[in-house]
Design a protein around this motif. Structure first.
Motif, PDB file in Angstrom:
ATOM      1  N   GLY A 161      28.864 -15.924 -85.224  1.00 37.51           N
ATOM      2  CA  GLY A 161      27.941 -15.066 -84.540  1.00 37.51           C
ATOM      3  C   GLY A 161      27.311 -15.705 -83.405  1.00 37.51           C
ATOM      4  N   ALA A 162      26.551 -14.946 -82.442  1.00 35.46           N
ATOM      5  CA  ALA A 162      25.910 -15.431 -81.386  1.00 35.46           C
ATOM      6  C   ALA A 162      24.903 -14.184 -80.866  1.00 35.46           C
ATOM      7  CB  ALA A 162      26.733 -15.527 -79.912  1.00 35.46           C
ATOM      8  N   GLY A 163      23.556 -14.814 -80.671  1.00 39.30           N
ATOM      9  CA  GLY A 163      22.461 -13.824 -80.194  1.00 39.30           C
ATOM     10  C   GLY A 163      21.684 -14.608 -79.058  1.00 39.30           C
ATOM     11  N   MET A 164      20.985 -13.873 -78.451  1.00 38.90           N
ATOM     12  CA  MET A 164      20.295 -14.211 -77.180  1.00 38.90           C
ATOM     13  C   MET A 164      18.832 -14.954 -77.674  1.00 38.90           C
ATOM     14  SD  MET A 164      20.954 -14.256 -73.931  1.00 38.90           S
ATOM     15  CE  MET A 164      20.056 -15.103 -72.770  1.00 38.90           C
ATOM     16  N   GLY A 165      18.811 -16.288 -77.362  1.00 40.01           N
ATOM     17  CA  GLY A 165      17.713 -16.938 -77.507  1.00 40.01           C
ATOM     18  C   GLY A 165      16.634 -16.852 -76.585  1.00 40.01           C
ATOM     19  N   LEU A 213      22.114 -18.388 -75.251  1.00 40.05           N
ATOM     20  CA  LEU A 213      22.674 -17.924 -76.432  1.00 40.05           C
ATOM     21  C   LEU A 213      22.598 -18.836 -77.638  1.00 40.05           C
ATOM     22  CD1 LEU A 213      26.019 -16.005 -75.232  1.00 40.05           C
ATOM     23  CD2 LEU A 213      24.111 -14.831 -76.184  1.00 40.05           C
ATOM     24  N   TYR A 261      24.628 -20.142 -80.779  1.00 43.22           N
ATOM     25  CA  TYR A 261      25.938 -19.774 -81.348  1.00 43.22           C
ATOM     26  C   TYR A 261      25.632 -20.186 -82.926  1.00 43.22           C
ATOM     27  CZ  TYR A 261      27.842 -18.988 -76.956  1.00 43.22           C
ATOM     28  OH  TYR A 261      28.431 -18.740 -75.698  1.00 43.22           O
ATOM     29  N   GLN A 310      24.484  -8.185 -85.540  1.00 44.87           N
ATOM     30  CA  GLN A 310      25.560  -7.693 -84.578  1.00 44.87           C
ATOM     31  C   GLN A 310      27.113  -8.067 -85.265  1.00 44.87           C
ATOM     32  OE1 GLN A 310      26.124  -9.340 -80.822  1.00 44.87           O
ATOM     33  NE2 GLN A 310      26.843  -7.268 -80.069  1.00 44.87           N
ATOM     34  N   MET A 364      30.947 -10.961 -79.173  1.00 44.75           N
ATOM     35  CA  MET A 364      29.968 -11.855 -78.668  1.00 44.75           C
ATOM     36  C   MET A 364      28.989 -11.145 -77.482  1.00 44.75           C
ATOM     37  SD  MET A 364      30.234 -15.042 -79.612  1.00 44.75           S
ATOM     38  CE  MET A 364      31.087 -15.355 -81.052  1.00 44.75           C
ATOM     39  N   PRO A 365      27.934 -11.446 -77.400  1.00 44.43           N
ATOM     40  CA  PRO A 365      27.364 -10.569 -76.523  1.00 44.43           C
ATOM     41  C   PRO A 365      26.980 -11.545 -75.324  1.00 44.43           C
ATOM     42  CG  PRO A 365      25.616 -11.866 -77.887  1.00 44.43           C
ATOM     43  CD  PRO A 365      27.002 -12.190 -78.471  1.00 44.43           C
ATOM     44  N   GLU A 374      25.564 -12.577 -71.387  1.00 50.51           N
ATOM     45  CA  GLU A 374      24.262 -12.689 -70.766  1.00 50.51           C
ATOM     46  C   GLU A 374      24.196 -11.645 -69.547  1.00 50.51           C
ATOM     47  OE1 GLU A 374      23.780 -16.813 -69.904  1.00 50.51           O
ATOM     48  OE2 GLU A 374      23.988 -17.456 -71.919  1.00 50.51           O
ATOM     49  N   HIS A 417      14.474 -10.844 -72.318  1.00 46.90           N
ATOM     50  CA  HIS A 417      13.918  -9.777 -73.190  1.00 46.90           C
ATOM     51  C   HIS A 417      13.473  -8.386 -72.478  1.00 46.90           C
ATOM     52  CE1 HIS A 417      14.632 -12.837 -75.949  1.00 46.90           C
ATOM     53  NE2 HIS A 417      14.255 -13.492 -74.988  1.00 46.90           N
TER      54      HIS A 417
END
Lengths: 216, 242, 194
Positions: free
Chosen positions: B105-109, B113, B115, B209, C1-2, C4, C194
């Motif tokens: 999974g990956a999310g915006m930090g 990102l 991972y 997600q 995968m999101p 950017e 954000h």
């Protein structure tokens, strides 16, 4: 035959790069990796060794081919040779340890634009015997590794309370996180340079005084 | 020195081409050689890295099988991403029982990102562990998601982090959500680390997600994964008689 | 995968992960040319321009290399292409905009050995950006480089007037200043996402 003296392999051809003409502290070359990968001692050591290898391998090859490479295309030839050895190092590090590879990131490939390497190729290796080029490259590499370690050790001790991954101070130590962050790199390198400049300044002052004393 | 300078412009273009071509050949040869030599080692390293991470997020697993999950079904897969679908890693114990499924999974930090690889436990329909594969978060702040015991407690507890599907099996019953430090009330909520809220949220977003995408596809075929993988053929004598 | 978002990529490259102050790329010109404002501005602009050109070239090359499955030649081809891109930019400027060429001229050869350019090409490859993302990344990186070098020039012009002890007049003090600037830029972390 005026070159005779500098053609001999002496202790100085090695030690020059290590101390008197230290690429980082004295010549201020190759700063990017110096700051970028020195947030821990082990990264610093790995980067230093990788750069040393590229310095030596490219220095040797360029020195061997120094009569073959035409002057006009020498820079292009040097860059191709250097890029080749950097690619070799890049793949070797991936094979040795993926963790290390991930920690150093793109900076292994960026060795190619490290001014020390092209600078030494142009100014030294392309004009000297292979043995001499190799020894001098070893000295420069050692000097570079030494500088990287100076930074890496200080930054890891202050910023993580550890050295080579071993905890030094126990749980009560609150690390100065800023030291492993980018600003810490600038500040610690600035501090080291200050120390070197101060030493140089003092020796200069002292020799000046001695001279004056002799004259007076 | 003078002689050299006078001689330099006279170098014929042909010689330059030959020398440059020779150097290019030499470097090409070296690079290909190294690539060929290191390729198997690098691939083995990557395998080992995946294996290590899978066994970490699926407690009790000692064997790994890769699967490709597509809308059509679940198929065994190689290590290199094949086709379009979601690659998951099934973790099995010595007897070949499914202990859990590891998923990327990956999310915006905060600084890019994050991972991660998480372990989904089908028995409790929950997420039990996660492991950060790659991130650029601030050391000492964002990387607490790895070391902070309170944050890990979101997952390690007896019920894990709930990731139950709704009745129709089309989405999660309750979306996984990161809440402010100290305000966790439900088993599908993640208690954020104070001072590293954004990175904590990245973990929540990544898990939500990925789970929302994967689990509806995976759930109908779970039984198949549990049964298909019997222990390797090393102990066939253990089979029960009729 | 999101993915950017473009705004994040720009702000990230220009401020939060500023090429000079956070990634330490392009330090040589940062320390070498930031002594005076008159040289800092053209250097920043020239670098931004070359960044844009080489980002586009690198994207094309990577496409070519991956389609032939010869990624191990990536580094060698990137460095060769960047060197020629700088040459090309130099010649084009000389022909079509002699005024700009005179302003940027002496800085262009220096840019070849600027690791920010190769760094940009390598990072956009590692991050697997698409064409538009790469373009925005290059623009952001260029803007960030220009901003950092101009700010530094301003600081150093003031520093030149300060009465420092002799040993501190070298590069050491510039690096310390860079550290403070870098500390300030860390405050931008987290913007845009954000």
């Amino acid at each position: 035959m005026g070159m005779n003296k500098s053609d001999d392999v002496t202790w100085d051809s090695f030690a020059e790069g290590l101390w008197r003409e230290n690429p980082v502290f004295v010549m201020l070359l190759g700063m990017c990796p110096v700051l970028a990968v020195t947030n821990s001692a082990i990264n610093a050591l790995a980067m230093g060794l990788a750069t040393t290898f590229v310095l030596m391998a490219s220095g040797l090859l360029i020195s061997l081919m120094r009569h073959l490479i035409p002057k006009q295309v020498r820079i292009a030839a040097f860059i191709v040779i250097i890029a080749t050895f950097v690619t070799v190092v890049d793949y070797s590090i991936q094979a040795i340890s993926l963790d290390l590879y991930n920690a150093l990131g793109a900076f292994i490939q960026l060795i190619v634009v490290n001014c020390i390497i092209l600078g030494r190729a142009e100014a030294y290796a392309s004009k000297r015997r292979p043995a001499l080029a190799l020894i001098s490259a070893l000295g420069m590499g050692a000097g570079f590794t030494f500088a990287l370690l100076c930074l890496g050790v200080v930054r890891e001790i202050l910023g993580a309370g550890a050295l080579f991954g071993f905890d030094l101070f126990g749980a009560n130590f609150e690390p100065w996180v800023v030291m492993v962050l980018p600003p810490g790199g600038f500040i610690i390198l600035g501090a080291w340079l200050l120390l070197f400049d101060w030493r140089k300044h003092r020796t200069q002052l002292r020799s000046l005084q001695e001279e004056r004393g002799r004259a007076g | 020195m003078k002689g050299q300078d006078a001689q330099a412009p006279a170098t014929p273009a042909l010689k330059m081409l030959i020398v440059l071509g020779g150097i290019a050949m030499l470097s090409g040869f070296l690079v290909v050689l190294v690539d060929q030599l290191t390729k198997p080692i690098i691939e083995a390293n990557q395998q080992r890295a995946i294996e290590r991470a899978v066994f970490k997020v699926v407690p009790g697993a000692t064997l790994r099988r890769n699967y490709l999950v597509t809308p059509e079904g679940v198929h065994p897969a190689g290590d290199v991403g094949s086709g379009n679908g979601i690659t998951v890693y099934g973790g099995y114990d010595d007897q070949g029982r499914l202990k859990g499924i590891a998923v990327n999974g990956a999310g915006m930090g905060y600084a890019g990102l994050v991972y991660l690889l998480y372990g989904y436990d089908p028995d409790c329909a929950c997420i039990r562990r996660f492991e950060v594969l790659k991130m650029t978060e601030t050391p000492g702040l964002g990387d607490k998601i790895i070391s902070d015991a309170g944050f890990q407690a979101n997952f390690i507890g007896p019920d894990g982090l709930s990731a139950r599907l709704n009745g129709a099996g089309t989405a999660l019953e309750n979306a996984i959500l990161t809440v402010k430090h100290g305000s966790k009330q439900h088993p599908w909520e993640i208690d954020a680390i104070s001072g590293a809220t954004i990175t904590s949220k990245a973990v929540g977003k990544a898990l939500n997600q990925s789970a929302q995408n994967l689990l509806p596809l995976l759930a109908p075929h779970l039984e198949q994964l549990k049964r298909i993988d019997i222990a390797p053929a090393e102990s066939p004598t253990n089979g029960k008689g009729e | 995968m999101p993915a950017e978002s473009l705004s994040f990529i720009f702000i990230n490259a220009a401020l939060a992960n500023n090429f000079v102050l956070a990634l330490f790329l392009g330090l040589c010109p940062f320390l070498g040319v930031s002594g005076k404002m008159e040289t800092a501005v053209p250097m920043g602009l020239a670098t931004s321009f070359v960044m844009l050109v080489s980002s586009i070239c690198a994207f094309g090359i990577n496409l070519l290399l991956t389609s032939f499955d010869i990624e191990f030649l990536r580094l060698i081809s990137y460095i060769a292409v960047i060197a020629s891109a700088v040459q090309l930019v130099e010649m084009t400027l000389k022909k079509f905009s002699p005024g700009l060429f005179r302003a940027l001229g002496i800085f262009l050869p220096l840019i070849t050995t600027n690791c920010a350019i190769l760094g940009l090409a390598l990072f956009q490859t590692f991050k697997e950006y698409n064409f538009l993302q790469s373009l925005v990344y290059a623009l952001g990186a260029g803007a960030g480089f220009t901003l950092a070098i101009v700010l530094m020039a301003g600081l150093r012009q003031r520093l030149a007037l300060a009465n420092l002890p002799t040993p501190a007049r070298g590069a050491a003090m510039s690096l310390m200043l860079g550290g403070l600037l870098s500390l300030a830029f860390m405050g931008f972390a987290g913007m845009g996402g954000h």
